[in-house]
Write an enzyme that holds these catalytic residues in place. Structure first.
Site, PDB file in Angstrom:
ATOM      1  N   PHE A   1       4.594  -9.624   5.188  1.00 50.90           N
ATOM      2  CA  PHE A   1       4.163  -9.657   3.803  1.00 50.90           C
ATOM      3  C   PHE A   1       3.895  -8.248   3.295  1.00 50.90           C
ATOM      4  O   PHE A   1       3.285  -8.017   2.317  1.00 50.90           O
ATOM      5  CB  PHE A   1       2.896 -10.532   3.640  1.00 50.90           C
ATOM      6  CG  PHE A   1       1.779 -10.201   4.612  1.00 50.90           C
ATOM      7  CD1 PHE A   1       0.835  -9.254   4.293  1.00 50.90           C
ATOM      8  CD2 PHE A   1       1.697 -10.848   5.833  1.00 50.90           C
ATOM      9  CE1 PHE A   1      -0.189  -8.947   5.170  1.00 50.90           C
ATOM     10  CE2 PHE A   1       0.667 -10.545   6.714  1.00 50.90           C
ATOM     11  CZ  PHE A   1      -0.262  -9.599   6.387  1.00 50.90           C
TER      12      PHE A   1
ATOM     13  N   TYR B   1      -4.605   3.156   9.608  1.00 44.89           N
ATOM     14  CA  TYR B   1      -5.576   2.137   9.234  1.00 44.89           C
ATOM     15  C   TYR B   1      -6.784   2.027  10.162  1.00 44.89           C
ATOM     16  O   TYR B   1      -7.747   1.327   9.836  1.00 44.89           O
ATOM     17  CB  TYR B   1      -4.867   0.788   9.097  1.00 44.89           C
ATOM     18  CG  TYR B   1      -3.931   0.784   7.923  1.00 44.89           C
ATOM     19  CD1 TYR B   1      -4.415   0.578   6.637  1.00 44.89           C
ATOM     20  CD2 TYR B   1      -2.573   1.041   8.084  1.00 44.89           C
ATOM     21  CE1 TYR B   1      -3.556   0.604   5.544  1.00 44.89           C
ATOM     22  CE2 TYR B   1      -1.716   1.074   6.995  1.00 44.89           C
ATOM     23  CZ  TYR B   1      -2.209   0.853   5.729  1.00 44.89           C
ATOM     24  OH  TYR B   1      -1.369   0.898   4.653  1.00 44.89           O
TER      25      TYR B   1
ATOM     26  N   GLU C   1       2.679   2.688   9.214  1.00 45.48           N
ATOM     27  CA  GLU C   1       2.218   3.792  10.055  1.00 45.48           C
ATOM     28  C   GLU C   1       0.888   3.366  10.687  1.00 45.48           C
ATOM     29  O   GLU C   1      -0.166   3.466  10.049  1.00 45.48           O
ATOM     30  CB  GLU C   1       2.039   5.065   9.239  1.00 45.48           C
ATOM     31  CG  GLU C   1       3.330   5.598   8.626  1.00 45.48           C
ATOM     32  CD  GLU C   1       3.103   6.870   7.840  1.00 45.48           C
ATOM     33  OE1 GLU C   1       3.014   7.944   8.466  1.00 45.48           O
ATOM     34  OE2 GLU C   1       3.001   6.789   6.603  1.00 45.48           O
TER      35      GLU C   1
ATOM     36  N   ARG D   1      -3.793  13.367   0.278  1.00 50.51           N
ATOM     37  CA  ARG D   1      -4.989  14.127   0.674  1.00 50.51           C
ATOM     38  C   ARG D   1      -5.940  14.385  -0.493  1.00 50.51           C
ATOM     39  O   ARG D   1      -6.612  15.402  -0.552  1.00 50.51           O
ATOM     40  CB  ARG D   1      -4.602  15.449   1.344  1.00 50.51           C
ATOM     41  CG  ARG D   1      -3.797  15.249   2.628  1.00 50.51           C
ATOM     42  CD  ARG D   1      -3.453  16.564   3.302  1.00 50.51           C
ATOM     43  NE  ARG D   1      -2.728  16.297   4.537  1.00 50.51           N
ATOM     44  CZ  ARG D   1      -1.401  16.161   4.597  1.00 50.51           C
ATOM     45  NH1 ARG D   1      -0.676  16.274   3.503  1.00 50.51           N
ATOM     46  NH2 ARG D   1      -0.812  15.909   5.752  1.00 50.51           N
ATOM     47  N   ARG D   2      -5.983  13.447  -1.404  1.00 46.85           N
ATOM     48  CA  ARG D   2      -6.945  13.515  -2.506  1.00 46.85           C
ATOM     49  C   ARG D   2      -7.920  12.340  -2.467  1.00 46.85           C
ATOM     50  O   ARG D   2      -8.655  12.118  -3.429  1.00 46.85           O
ATOM     51  CB  ARG D   2      -6.219  13.521  -3.852  1.00 46.85           C
ATOM     52  CG  ARG D   2      -5.328  14.725  -4.092  1.00 46.85           C
ATOM     53  CD  ARG D   2      -4.915  14.768  -5.552  1.00 46.85           C
ATOM     54  NE  ARG D   2      -3.873  15.743  -5.810  1.00 46.85           N
ATOM     55  CZ  ARG D   2      -3.381  15.998  -7.026  1.00 46.85           C
ATOM     56  NH1 ARG D   2      -3.852  15.327  -8.077  1.00 46.85           N
ATOM     57  NH2 ARG D   2      -2.428  16.887  -7.195  1.00 46.85           N
TER      58      ARG D   2
ATOM     59  N   VAL E   1      -7.073   9.146  -2.442  1.00 46.69           N
ATOM     60  CA  VAL E   1      -6.587   7.975  -3.176  1.00 46.69           C
ATOM     61  C   VAL E   1      -6.575   6.747  -2.277  1.00 46.69           C
ATOM     62  O   VAL E   1      -7.060   5.667  -2.649  1.00 46.69           O
ATOM     63  CB  VAL E   1      -5.191   8.236  -3.774  1.00 46.69           C
ATOM     64  CG1 VAL E   1      -4.640   6.967  -4.439  1.00 46.69           C
ATOM     65  CG2 VAL E   1      -5.242   9.375  -4.782  1.00 46.69           C
ATOM     66  N   LEU E   2      -6.001   6.877  -1.066  1.00 43.35           N
ATOM     67  CA  LEU E   2      -5.936   5.737  -0.167  1.00 43.35           C
ATOM     68  C   LEU E   2      -7.331   5.268   0.221  1.00 43.35           C
ATOM     69  O   LEU E   2      -7.623   4.070   0.224  1.00 43.35           O
ATOM     70  CB  LEU E   2      -5.138   6.094   1.086  1.00 43.35           C
ATOM     71  CG  LEU E   2      -5.034   4.984   2.141  1.00 43.35           C
ATOM     72  CD1 LEU E   2      -4.338   3.760   1.564  1.00 43.35           C
ATOM     73  CD2 LEU E   2      -4.300   5.479   3.383  1.00 43.35           C
ATOM     74  N   THR E   3      -8.213   6.202   0.539  1.00 40.32           N
ATOM     75  CA  THR E   3      -9.568   5.827   0.929  1.00 40.32           C
ATOM     76  C   THR E   3     -10.271   5.076  -0.191  1.00 40.32           C
ATOM     77  O   THR E   3     -10.960   4.069   0.052  1.00 40.32           O
ATOM     78  CB  THR E   3     -10.383   7.077   1.313  1.00 40.32           C
ATOM     79  OG1 THR E   3      -9.754   7.709   2.435  1.00 40.32           O
ATOM     80  CG2 THR E   3     -11.809   6.709   1.680  1.00 40.32           C
TER      81      THR E   3
ATOM     82  N   VAL F   1       0.844  -1.188   0.000  1.00 38.50           N
ATOM     83  CA  VAL F   1       0.000   0.000   0.000  1.00 38.50           C
ATOM     84  C   VAL F   1       0.883   1.243   0.000  1.00 38.50           C
ATOM     85  O   VAL F   1       1.723   1.425   0.890  1.00 38.50           O
ATOM     86  CB  VAL F   1      -0.934   0.014   1.222  1.00 38.50           C
ATOM     87  CG1 VAL F   1      -1.785   1.279   1.224  1.00 38.50           C
ATOM     88  CG2 VAL F   1      -1.814  -1.231   1.232  1.00 38.50           C
TER      89      VAL F   1
ATOM     90  N   VAL G   1       0.919   5.611  -1.586  1.00 37.21           N
ATOM     91  CA  VAL G   1       0.378   6.710  -2.383  1.00 37.21           C
ATOM     92  C   VAL G   1       1.502   7.698  -2.647  1.00 37.21           C
ATOM     93  O   VAL G   1       2.266   8.043  -1.737  1.00 37.21           O
ATOM     94  CB  VAL G   1      -0.790   7.415  -1.657  1.00 37.21           C
ATOM     95  CG1 VAL G   1      -1.275   8.623  -2.451  1.00 37.21           C
ATOM     96  CG2 VAL G   1      -1.935   6.444  -1.419  1.00 37.21           C
TER      97      VAL G   1
END
Length: 422
Positions: free
Chosen positions: A422, A136, A132, A103-104, A106-108, A95, A97
């Site tokens: 992993f 999550y 981090e 803050r756009r 993307v992760l969400t 994972v 970005v």
């Protein structure tokens, strides 16, 4: 947001395009991941290894034109849960970005798509190791297993070993030559501890990766195999970093892996590591919080154990996940679950179970415990107490006695632990 079932593409009306990873896009996708983790390159061997393991149909990329700006994958795993069952779990991984696109959303968007996919695959759990941890929680993950790191002063600390330790035979072996024997030991240990992952094909190679860039001045990987009555019962993989000071040698043993099928083998391997010539320190990282060596040492302070989060757990299907494990004390409780990110989990569930099995079904009965899906994830493998979470204000008891009952039931005699990342 809409998903095109034919292409696997997701759009949100102007943001980066989210789509299932194509094989010819892997290099750009992986380069984005490496850049997100600092931009340090990897050896050709490491890169080939991760390419070979990538499950393309379970990997997502966010694309801004021709540029990959986000990545997320989900390995197919089977996870041991309390009671010894092996449950399908998505191993969330890779994972990242791009810093240019933070803050756009993307992760969400990737986490939203991924959890929807995991549900559609019929996998009740998602697990990850977090670079981090603060990221999550908003997606419903919580720390379900911890590990300890230790820096043991072997010049001062002594071991008291159990009977039978002297009957264990140790021998050096090239790691690749004894891989099958070591994997057989690992496989026998998988059902014994919650949090363990059944090794999928190809993953056995992870333990043999030995790039010089990651040795930090230590030796190539070494291996010692333990046996009793002609049968392999354990092994340790390690490196040695020699050093010299004003008073003489002060080398370090860096432990990578240690697995043992019985207490005597375990003690023999630790005693060996304590006694390697020209060393005064044993570094052990990522070990189980209840590992036996802590109770064999003469001075735990000189071992400097430090607790750290390990496996983060997310219940994707609350009913299936809770019914898949057993409970060390009888439990019959109505849980009111809060889950804003995966609303199909929200509502009341009656959990009934004991050491032989469990069921978890929707109910209209009154709630007896109120908690979020994160609290269920924390307690799921038995390493975090519901009572402790209640003391932190994260679980609310409605029926008197329900908290004690559920806390006892959810516990595990053996602390959860995951042997490989992993």
């Amino acid at each position: 947001m809409a998903t095109d079932g034919a292409t696997g593409r997701t759009t949100d009306g102007g943001g980066p395009e989210l789509r299932v990873l194509r094989r010819d896009d892997w290099d750009k996708w992986y380069d984005n991941l490496l850049r997100a983790f600092g931009g340090v390159g990897e050896s050709a061997e490491e890169r080939e290894f991760w390419n070979s393991l990538t499950e393309f149909d379970r990997s997502l990329g966010a694309w801004d034109g021709d540029d990959c700006v986000g990545s997320a994958g989900a390995f197919r795993f089977r996870l041991t849960v309390p009671g010894g069952a092996s449950v399908p779990a998505a191993g969330v991984t890779m994972v990242g970005v791009a810093a240019t696109h933070r803050r756009r959303g993307v992760l969400t968007s990737m986490m939203r798509r991924q959890l929807d996919d995991v549900r559609s695959w019929g996998e009740p759990l998602a697990v990850l190791w977090a670079s981090e941890p603060a990221i999550y929680g908003r997606f419903g993950y919580a720390v379900g297993a911890y590990h300890i790191n230790a820096e043991i002063d072997t010049s001062q600390v002594r071991l008291s070993v159990p009977d039978g330790t002297d009957d264990v035979r140790l021998r050096y072996a090239a790691p690749a030559d004894v891989l099958d024997a070591c994997e057989a030991v690992y496989a026998q240990l998988v059902p014994r501890r919650p949090g363990m992952l059944a090794r999928q094909p190809g993953w056995e190679r992870l333990s043999l990766l030995d790039p010089e860039s990651e040795r930090d001045g230590a030796s190539p990987l070494q291996c010692v195999v333990a046996s009793r009555d002609g049968e392999v019962t354990g092994y340790a993989r390690f490196r040695v970093r020699l050093g010299w000071g004003p008073t003489g040698h002060n080398g370090t043993v860096v432990l990578e892996d240690l697995d043992a099928l019985d207490p005597a083998t375990d003690a023999a391997l630790w005693r060996f590591l304590f006694g390697i010539d020209l060393t005064t320190t044993l570094t052990a990282r990522g070990r189980p919080v209840d590992e036996a060596w802590q109770y064999m040492v003469s001075d735990i302070r000189r071992c400097r154990p430090r607790l750290r989060d390990q496996l983060h757990v997310r219940l994707v299907d609350v009913g299936t996940a809770l019914a898949a494990r057993t409970y060390q004390a009888p439990v019959d409780v109505v849980l009111e679950v809060e889950d804003a990110f995966c609303p199909w989990n929200a509502g009341r569930w009656r959990l009934t179970g004991n050491a032989k099995g469990a069921s978890c079904e929707r109910t209209e009965d009154a709630a007896e415990l109120v908690l979020g899906v994160r609290e269920l994830g924390a307690a799921y493998l038995g390493g975090v107490s519901l009572a402790a979470l209640a003391a932190a204000g994260r679980v609310r008891e409605v029926r008197e006695g329900a908290l004690t009952e559920a806390s006892l039931g959810f516990g595990s005699v053996v602390a959860p632990w995951t042997a490989h990342g992993f």
